[in-house]
Design a protein around this motif. Structure first.
Motif, PDB file in Angstrom:
ATOM      1  N   VAL A   1      28.293  30.310  45.929  1.00  0.00           N
ATOM      2  CA  VAL A   1      27.444  31.265  46.643  1.00  0.00           C
ATOM      3  C   VAL A   1      28.160  32.605  46.732  1.00  0.00           C
ATOM      4  O   VAL A   1      29.360  32.663  47.038  1.00  0.00           O
ATOM      5  CB  VAL A   1      27.100  30.742  48.054  1.00  0.00           C
ATOM      6  N   VAL A   2      27.400  33.680  46.481  1.00  0.00           N
ATOM      7  CA  VAL A   2      27.968  35.026  46.523  1.00  0.00           C
ATOM      8  C   VAL A   2      27.013  35.942  47.279  1.00  0.00           C
ATOM      9  O   VAL A   2      25.806  35.689  47.343  1.00  0.00           O
ATOM     10  CB  VAL A   2      28.201  35.582  45.101  1.00  0.00           C
ATOM     11  N   PRO A   3      27.511  37.032  47.880  1.00  0.00           N
ATOM     12  CA  PRO A   3      26.611  38.030  48.479  1.00  0.00           C
ATOM     13  C   PRO A   3      25.741  38.681  47.408  1.00  0.00           C
ATOM     14  O   PRO A   3      26.164  38.830  46.250  1.00  0.00           O
ATOM     15  CB  PRO A   3      27.571  39.038  49.118  1.00  0.00           C
ATOM     16  N   VAL A   4      24.536  39.074  47.799  1.00  0.00           N
ATOM     17  CA  VAL A   4      23.575  39.605  46.829  1.00  0.00           C
ATOM     18  C   VAL A   4      24.124  40.822  46.100  1.00  0.00           C
ATOM     19  O   VAL A   4      24.073  40.893  44.871  1.00  0.00           O
ATOM     20  CB  VAL A   4      22.258  39.967  47.550  1.00  0.00           C
ATOM     21  N   ARG A   5      24.680  41.769  46.818  1.00  0.00           N
ATOM     22  CA  ARG A   5      25.087  43.028  46.201  1.00  0.00           C
ATOM     23  C   ARG A   5      26.492  42.991  45.617  1.00  0.00           C
ATOM     24  O   ARG A   5      26.989  44.008  45.146  1.00  0.00           O
ATOM     25  CB  ARG A   5      24.971  44.155  47.226  1.00  0.00           C
ATOM     26  N   ALA A   6      27.149  41.847  45.666  1.00  0.00           N
ATOM     27  CA  ALA A   6      28.497  41.730  45.091  1.00  0.00           C
ATOM     28  C   ALA A   6      28.554  40.653  44.025  1.00  0.00           C
ATOM     29  O   ALA A   6      29.645  40.210  43.653  1.00  0.00           O
ATOM     30  CB  ALA A   6      29.513  41.434  46.192  1.00  0.00           C
ATOM     31  N   ALA A   7      27.398  40.225  43.519  1.00  0.00           N
ATOM     32  CA  ALA A   7      27.369  39.103  42.579  1.00  0.00           C
ATOM     33  C   ALA A   7      28.164  39.399  41.307  1.00  0.00           C
ATOM     34  O   ALA A   7      28.943  38.570  40.842  1.00  0.00           O
ATOM     35  CB  ALA A   7      25.920  38.760  42.229  1.00  0.00           C
ATOM     36  N   ARG A   8      27.979  40.574  40.742  1.00  0.00           N
ATOM     37  CA  ARG A   8      28.660  40.871  39.482  1.00  0.00           C
ATOM     38  C   ARG A   8      30.169  40.980  39.674  1.00  0.00           C
ATOM     39  O   ARG A   8      30.948  40.481  38.861  1.00  0.00           O
ATOM     40  CB  ARG A   8      28.116  42.177  38.889  1.00  0.00           C
ATOM     41  N   GLN A   9      30.592  41.629  40.755  1.00  0.00           N
ATOM     42  CA  GLN A   9      32.027  41.766  41.007  1.00  0.00           C
ATOM     43  C   GLN A   9      32.685  40.412  41.251  1.00  0.00           C
ATOM     44  O   GLN A   9      33.780  40.134  40.740  1.00  0.00           O
ATOM     45  CB  GLN A   9      32.266  42.681  42.210  1.00  0.00           C
ATOM     46  N   VAL A  10      32.001  39.557  42.019  1.00  0.00           N
ATOM     47  CA  VAL A  10      32.572  38.240  42.310  1.00  0.00           C
ATOM     48  C   VAL A  10      32.677  37.411  41.043  1.00  0.00           C
ATOM     49  O   VAL A  10      33.697  36.742  40.792  1.00  0.00           O
ATOM     50  CB  VAL A  10      31.700  37.523  43.362  1.00  0.00           C
ATOM     51  N   LYS A  11      31.635  37.430  40.220  1.00  0.00           N
ATOM     52  CA  LYS A  11      31.684  36.648  38.982  1.00  0.00           C
ATOM     53  C   LYS A  11      32.754  37.178  38.039  1.00  0.00           C
ATOM     54  O   LYS A  11      33.417  36.409  37.330  1.00  0.00           O
ATOM     55  CB  LYS A  11      30.315  36.675  38.296  1.00  0.00           C
ATOM     56  N   ASP A  12      32.954  38.488  38.019  1.00  0.00           N
ATOM     57  CA  ASP A  12      34.019  39.062  37.199  1.00  0.00           C
ATOM     58  C   ASP A  12      35.389  38.567  37.676  1.00  0.00           C
ATOM     59  O   ASP A  12      36.237  38.171  36.859  1.00  0.00           O
ATOM     60  CB  ASP A  12      33.941  40.589  37.277  1.00  0.00           C
ATOM     61  N   GLN A  13      35.611  38.555  38.975  1.00  0.00           N
ATOM     62  CA  GLN A  13      36.895  38.111  39.512  1.00  0.00           C
ATOM     63  C   GLN A  13      37.173  36.647  39.192  1.00  0.00           C
ATOM     64  O   GLN A  13      38.267  36.293  38.726  1.00  0.00           O
ATOM     65  CB  GLN A  13      36.923  38.328  41.019  1.00  0.00           C
ATOM     66  N   VAL A  14      36.184  35.793  39.437  1.00  0.00           N
ATOM     67  CA  VAL A  14      36.419  34.367  39.218  1.00  0.00           C
ATOM     68  C   VAL A  14      36.575  34.065  37.732  1.00  0.00           C
ATOM     69  O   VAL A  14      37.372  33.193  37.342  1.00  0.00           O
ATOM     70  CB  VAL A  14      35.288  33.531  39.856  1.00  0.00           C
ATOM     71  N   THR A  15      35.872  34.777  36.877  1.00  0.00           N
ATOM     72  CA  THR A  15      36.011  34.559  35.428  1.00  0.00           C
ATOM     73  C   THR A  15      37.406  34.932  34.962  1.00  0.00           C
ATOM     74  O   THR A  15      38.035  34.205  34.171  1.00  0.00           O
ATOM     75  CB  THR A  15      34.959  35.372  34.667  1.00  0.00           C
ATOM     76  N   ARG A  16      37.922  36.060  35.422  1.00  0.00           N
ATOM     77  CA  ARG A  16      39.271  36.481  35.025  1.00  0.00           C
ATOM     78  C   ARG A  16      40.323  35.458  35.465  1.00  0.00           C
ATOM     79  O   ARG A  16      41.222  35.097  34.692  1.00  0.00           O
ATOM     80  CB  ARG A  16      39.590  37.852  35.638  1.00  0.00           C
ATOM     81  N   ARG A  17      40.208  34.996  36.703  1.00  0.00           N
ATOM     82  CA  ARG A  17      41.211  34.059  37.216  1.00  0.00           C
ATOM     83  C   ARG A  17      41.131  32.718  36.501  1.00  0.00           C
ATOM     84  O   ARG A  17      42.165  32.099  36.195  1.00  0.00           O
ATOM     85  CB  ARG A  17      41.018  33.905  38.716  1.00  0.00           C
ATOM     86  N   VAL A  18      39.930  32.260  36.219  1.00  0.00           N
ATOM     87  CA  VAL A  18      39.795  30.979  35.516  1.00  0.00           C
ATOM     88  C   VAL A  18      40.363  31.077  34.112  1.00  0.00           C
ATOM     89  O   VAL A  18      41.103  30.182  33.654  1.00  0.00           O
ATOM     90  CB  VAL A  18      38.318  30.550  35.480  1.00  0.00           C
ATOM     91  N   LEU A  19      40.067  32.153  33.404  1.00  0.00           N
ATOM     92  CA  LEU A  19      40.578  32.302  32.040  1.00  0.00           C
ATOM     93  C   LEU A  19      42.103  32.414  32.033  1.00  0.00           C
ATOM     94  O   LEU A  19      42.774  31.866  31.139  1.00  0.00           O
ATOM     95  CB  LEU A  19      39.953  33.534  31.380  1.00  0.00           C
ATOM     96  N   ASP A  20      42.678  33.125  33.004  1.00  0.00           N
ATOM     97  CA  ASP A  20      44.136  33.237  33.078  1.00  0.00           C
ATOM     98  C   ASP A  20      44.779  31.870  33.325  1.00  0.00           C
ATOM     99  O   ASP A  20      45.788  31.516  32.678  1.00  0.00           O
ATOM    100  CB  ASP A  20      44.531  34.213  34.186  1.00  0.00           C
ATOM    101  N   ARG A  21      44.209  31.093  34.223  1.00  0.00           N
ATOM    102  CA  ARG A  21      44.781  29.774  34.517  1.00  0.00           C
ATOM    103  C   ARG A  21      44.599  28.808  33.353  1.00  0.00           C
ATOM    104  O   ARG A  21      45.487  27.980  33.077  1.00  0.00           O
ATOM    105  CB  ARG A  21      44.149  29.210  35.782  1.00  0.00           C
ATOM    106  N   LEU A  22      43.490  28.887  32.660  1.00  0.00           N
ATOM    107  CA  LEU A  22      43.311  28.037  31.478  1.00  0.00           C
ATOM    108  C   LEU A  22      44.345  28.385  30.417  1.00  0.00           C
ATOM    109  O   LEU A  22      44.899  27.486  29.751  1.00  0.00           O
ATOM    110  CB  LEU A  22      41.892  28.203  30.914  1.00  0.00           C
ATOM    111  N   ALA A  23      44.595  29.689  30.245  1.00  0.00           N
ATOM    112  CA  ALA A  23      45.585  30.106  29.252  1.00  0.00           C
ATOM    113  C   ALA A  23      46.986  29.652  29.650  1.00  0.00           C
ATOM    114  O   ALA A  23      47.801  29.280  28.780  1.00  0.00           O
ATOM    115  CB  ALA A  23      45.539  31.626  29.085  1.00  0.00           C
ATOM    116  N   GLU A  24      47.308  29.651  30.935  1.00  0.00           N
ATOM    117  CA  GLU A  24      48.618  29.194  31.382  1.00  0.00           C
ATOM    118  C   GLU A  24      48.864  27.725  31.026  1.00  0.00           C
ATOM    119  O   GLU A  24      50.001  27.332  30.733  1.00  0.00           O
ATOM    120  CB  GLU A  24      48.736  29.380  32.899  1.00  0.00           C
TER     121      GLU A  24
END
Length: 307
Positions: free
Chosen positions: A255-278
């Protein structure tokens, strides 16, 4: 001069009415010119001056037509017929306006949306800027699914779109902020079958739980259930797994706030990709294995087979 004045005031003969009509037209034209200039004399804005002059001209023409109708009395004694014809003509000519005004009343009384809400109506997405008796103005947001949108996310495009209020009766209205002010967002990643997809699932779930606005959404849903008889909604972050012919598909739902959906998805995508690469985990993609055989290689293989 006296004969002219007598002709102007004579409304019992055709000649007198023609002279009076001519005088009324000339007087209306002069009044429109003078009043238009006087009304815009102290106005600096070009657009305001333009609309003021147009309003003066329209009012002058309307008054002139009413005066000519009284002068000539074409339907004397049939005022009921005249009123009925005028009402029918206005209803036919202004059906769009009447529908828009009725839609405005529906918006105000039905609480479909209000100024500041993020809505989607008639394919237009964005925040409501203003609600007038005829139109709703929306500050447009982009979309990743609309091919005509050059903004590939739920952020402002800079355009203001005006929609007729009558569309609330003919098109669905999607409101993202009146009740919950939160959205369920998903992040989908494909993982190869020979990879440690259990580890990838754990990474995806941990990051989704850390970014999800679960507590705020749970309070918003509790308030919504006081107003509407809806079932309890699941707001905890989860990861769903689906097997495909090519890979294991992991989908995180949070669940994300309506007006922050894109920013939140960008943050979680970056962190997931970094951890997968690690951990050496690669996101899967469609690949093909192609074996190329040259004529010389085929001939050597045949000679070895004969020996």
């Amino acid at each position: 001069m006296d004969a002219f004045l007598e002709a102007v005031w004579d409304t019992s003969t055709v000649t007198g009415r023609l002279v009076t009509t001519l005088v009324m037209i000339v007087a209306a034209a002069l009044f429109a010119i003078i009043a238009g200039r006087l009304s815009t004399r102290r106005v600096d804005d070009t657009h305001t001056r333009y609309y003021l002059r147009k309003a003066v001209h329209y009012v002058t023409v309307a008054v002139l037509l009413i005066g000519l109708a009284i002068l000539w009395r074409p339907f004397a004694g049939r005022i009921g017929v005249v009123v009925g014809l005028i009402a029918a003509g206005l209803a036919l000519a202004m059906q769009e306006v009447i529908g828009a005004f009725a839609g405005w009343i529906s918006i105000l009384t039905g609480r479909q949306f209000r100024v500041g809400d993020r809505i989607q109506m008639c394919g237009v997405r964005g925040d409501v800027l203003d609600i007038t008796p005829l139109r709703t103005r929306i500050l447009e947001s982009g979309s990743s699914t609309d091919p005509e949108s050059w903004i590939r996310g739920r952020q402002y495009t800079g355009r203001v779109v005006s929609l007729s209020n009558r569309f609330v009766f003919t098109a669905p209205v999607y409101n993202s902020s009146t009740v919950l002010d939160h959205l369920w967002e998903e992040l989908t990643l494909p993982i190869r079958y020979d990879a440690d997809w259990h580890l990838a699932e754990r990474i995806l779930r941990e990051e989704a739980e850390s970014i999800s606005s679960t507590a705020d959404a749970r309070r918003a849903i509790a308030q919504m259930r006081h107003r509407y008889p809806v079932a309890e909604a699941e707001v905890d972050a989860r990861v769903f797994i689906r097997a495909t012919p090519n890979w294991v598909e992991l989908t995180a739902r949070f669940v994300v706030p309506v007006r922050a959906a894109r920013q939140v998805k960008d943050q979680v995508t970056r962190r997931v990709l970094d951890r997968l690469a690690e951990h050496g985990l690669r996101v899967a993609s469609v690949t093909q294995d192609i074996t190329v055989r040259t004529p010389s290689t085929t001939a050597d293989a045949a000679l070895r087979a004969e020996r």
